[in-house]
Design an enzyme around this catalytic site. Structure first.
Site, PDB file in Angstrom:
ATOM      1  N   LYS A  38       6.184 -10.035   5.358  1.00 13.70           N
ATOM      2  CA  LYS A  38       5.881  -9.382   4.084  1.00 13.70           C
ATOM      3  C   LYS A  38       5.693  -7.879   4.295  1.00 13.70           C
ATOM      4  O   LYS A  38       5.519  -7.414   5.425  1.00 13.70           O
ATOM      5  CB  LYS A  38       4.632  -9.999   3.457  1.00 13.70           C
ATOM      6  CG  LYS A  38       3.361  -9.817   4.261  1.00 13.70           C
ATOM      7  CD  LYS A  38       2.173 -10.469   3.571  1.00 13.70           C
ATOM      8  CE  LYS A  38       0.897 -10.252   4.370  1.00 13.70           C
ATOM      9  NZ  LYS A  38      -0.287 -10.789   3.690  1.00 13.70           N
ATOM     10  N   ARG A 136      -9.815 -16.075  -2.940  1.00 15.66           N
ATOM     11  CA  ARG A 136      -8.748 -15.207  -3.443  1.00 15.66           C
ATOM     12  C   ARG A 136      -7.817 -16.062  -4.298  1.00 15.66           C
ATOM     13  O   ARG A 136      -7.880 -16.020  -5.520  1.00 15.66           O
ATOM     14  CB  ARG A 136      -8.031 -14.534  -2.269  1.00 15.66           C
ATOM     15  CG  ARG A 136      -7.056 -13.444  -2.663  1.00 15.66           C
ATOM     16  CD  ARG A 136      -6.572 -12.667  -1.450  1.00 15.66           C
ATOM     17  NE  ARG A 136      -5.885 -13.486  -0.453  1.00 15.66           N
ATOM     18  CZ  ARG A 136      -5.360 -12.998   0.668  1.00 15.66           C
ATOM     19  NH1 ARG A 136      -5.474 -11.702   0.948  1.00 15.66           N
ATOM     20  NH2 ARG A 136      -4.739 -13.784   1.521  1.00 15.66           N
ATOM     21  N   TYR A 273      -2.293  24.145   3.956  1.00 18.87           N
ATOM     22  CA  TYR A 273      -3.033  24.148   2.697  1.00 18.87           C
ATOM     23  C   TYR A 273      -4.539  24.061   2.952  1.00 18.87           C
ATOM     24  O   TYR A 273      -4.995  23.308   3.804  1.00 18.87           O
ATOM     25  CB  TYR A 273      -2.617  22.960   1.831  1.00 18.87           C
ATOM     26  CG  TYR A 273      -1.192  22.994   1.347  1.00 18.87           C
ATOM     27  CD1 TYR A 273      -0.766  23.948   0.429  1.00 18.87           C
ATOM     28  CD2 TYR A 273      -0.277  22.052   1.800  1.00 18.87           C
ATOM     29  CE1 TYR A 273       0.543  23.961  -0.029  1.00 18.87           C
ATOM     30  CE2 TYR A 273       1.038  22.048   1.356  1.00 18.87           C
ATOM     31  CZ  TYR A 273       1.442  23.013   0.434  1.00 18.87           C
ATOM     32  OH  TYR A 273       2.742  23.025  -0.013  1.00 18.87           O
TER      33      TYR A 273
END
Length: 384
Positions: A38, A136, A273
């Site tokens: 996955k 879950r 930055y």
């Protein structure tokens, strides 16, 4: 996987995948391996890695979504695929059209799936998810509340073929007594469910419960499959987490970027930055062509994270930008444009790990690897 270099790129060591599979197999005995691919195989490249896993004998894959499953099918992966997450009803048709296995998120969801399959004169393959403590997805089966009736009902649906059953560990990575007790209780609860099914004359089918740390810390539980993700990739969530076993894993992924510019700045000059780095001495700054849009967490900016150039450790300085970052290369004698910087991997006998990035970002390797952007090419590691 590509074969040519880019501005930034990852190399995947396919031989290491095969080696790591063998190390997992040593830990689980005869239990088979379901390759979890996955999230683009946690950033490693799902299709290419699935092919290597399949060639090594893996005959079942786990993904998060139907989209991930379809991508594997579209690229010629014919092995069984379990969708571990939710599939929306409008995509139910893919389950039988592409011969996919759906996890049952709840009994109500199983009923909806059954109604759809019956209306289309189909039977959809599924695995029953038992919630032994993760809270879950899945049917709750815990000391406070046991819904064995719903588990039995899922197996008896006429248009859903429940051919497997599984659960999941939330704290198998923790060796403290409370977590060990919790995980061991989950194992007992899961076995209780299996016994309950068999007492009703129902074959539970394929049984699986171990995730990566379940494999590392609980060995062979006598199940049919285990579900390693990071382990076949040669890493754990954090190499500082103690484990009960001692596998010989080889990290599969290395990450590189080109040096695009080298310049020397004087004391008092600032970098990037926000001007969060100020030079205290003449400093050789090397700019690398990789940034947070490539998946590097901006949180590691100015945290002492180091990369390798010519095998020298170079601290990252200034805020990481979208497409670039800067390092202090003062101690690297001959650094120049076009040199290769190693962000994860080995260079000139020195090693930097994905764990170093994850710890600086206050996260785990699962997240850091999964965040590696699609625009970073995954290349097959060149032979030595």
């Amino acid at each position: 996987m590509l074969e040519a270099r880019s501005r930034a790129w990852a190399e995947i060591d396919e031989q290491a995948i095969v080696h790591n599979l063998a190390e997992v197999q040593k830990l689980v005995g005869k239990t088979k391996i379901m390759g979890i691919v996955k999230a683009n195989a946690y950033g490693h490249g799902d299709v290419a890695c699935a092919r290597v896993l399949a060639d090594a004998g893996v005959d079942f894959f786990g993904v998060s979504s139907v989209d991930e499953a379809l991508n594997l099918r579209d690229h010629g992966i014919t092995q069984d695929i379990l969708i571990l997450g939710y599939t929306p009803p409008e995509h139910f048709h893919y389950l039988y059209e592409k011969n996919l296995v759906q996890s049952l998120c709840s009994y109500a969801y199983a009923q909806k799936l059954n109604d759809f399959a019956g209306a289309h004169h189909q039977v959809i393959r599924a695995h029953c998810k038992v919630d032994t403590g993760m809270n879950r997805t899945g049917v709750i089966y815990q000391p406070q509340e046991k819904h064995m009736d719903e588990i039995l009902a899922e197996y008896r649906l006429p248009h859903v073929h429940t051919e497997g059953i599984f659960s999941h560990f939330p704290v198998s990575d923790d060796l403290q007594e409370d977590s060990r007790t919790f995980t061991e209780r989950q194992i007992r609860l899961f076995q209780e469910v299996l016994n309950g099914l068999q007492e009703q004359g129902i074959d539970p089918g394929i049984r699986h419960i171990q995730n990566s740390y379940g494999i590392l810390n609980y060995g062979d539980l006598g199940m049919d499959y285990c579900r390693p993700g990071l382990l076949w990739m040669g890493v754990t969530s954090d190499d500082a987490i103690p484990i009960r076993s001692d596998p010989d894993f080889i990290p599969v992924l290395s990450l590189y970027a080109n040096v695009s510019v080298v310049k020397t700045i004087q004391p008092g000059m600032t970098v990037s930055y926000g001007r969060h780095f100020t030079a205290e001495r003449p400093t050789k700054v090397a700019t690398l062509s990789i940034g947070y849009a490539d998946g590097l967490p901006r949180l590691v900016s100015n945290q002492g994270w180091e990369v390798l150039i010519h095998g020298h450790r170079c601290p990252q300085i200034g805020n990481i930008c979208m497409d670039q970052l800067m390092v202090d290369a003062t101690e690297v004698p001959d650094v120049q444009e076009g040199d290769t910087a190693c962000l994860v991997g080995t260079q000139n006998g020195q090693r930097v790990t994905i764990d170093e990035i994850s710890r600086k970002a206050h996260t785990i390797n699962n997240e850091t690897l999964s965040a590696l952007a699609a625009r970073v090419p995954r290349m097959k590691k060149r032979g030595k």
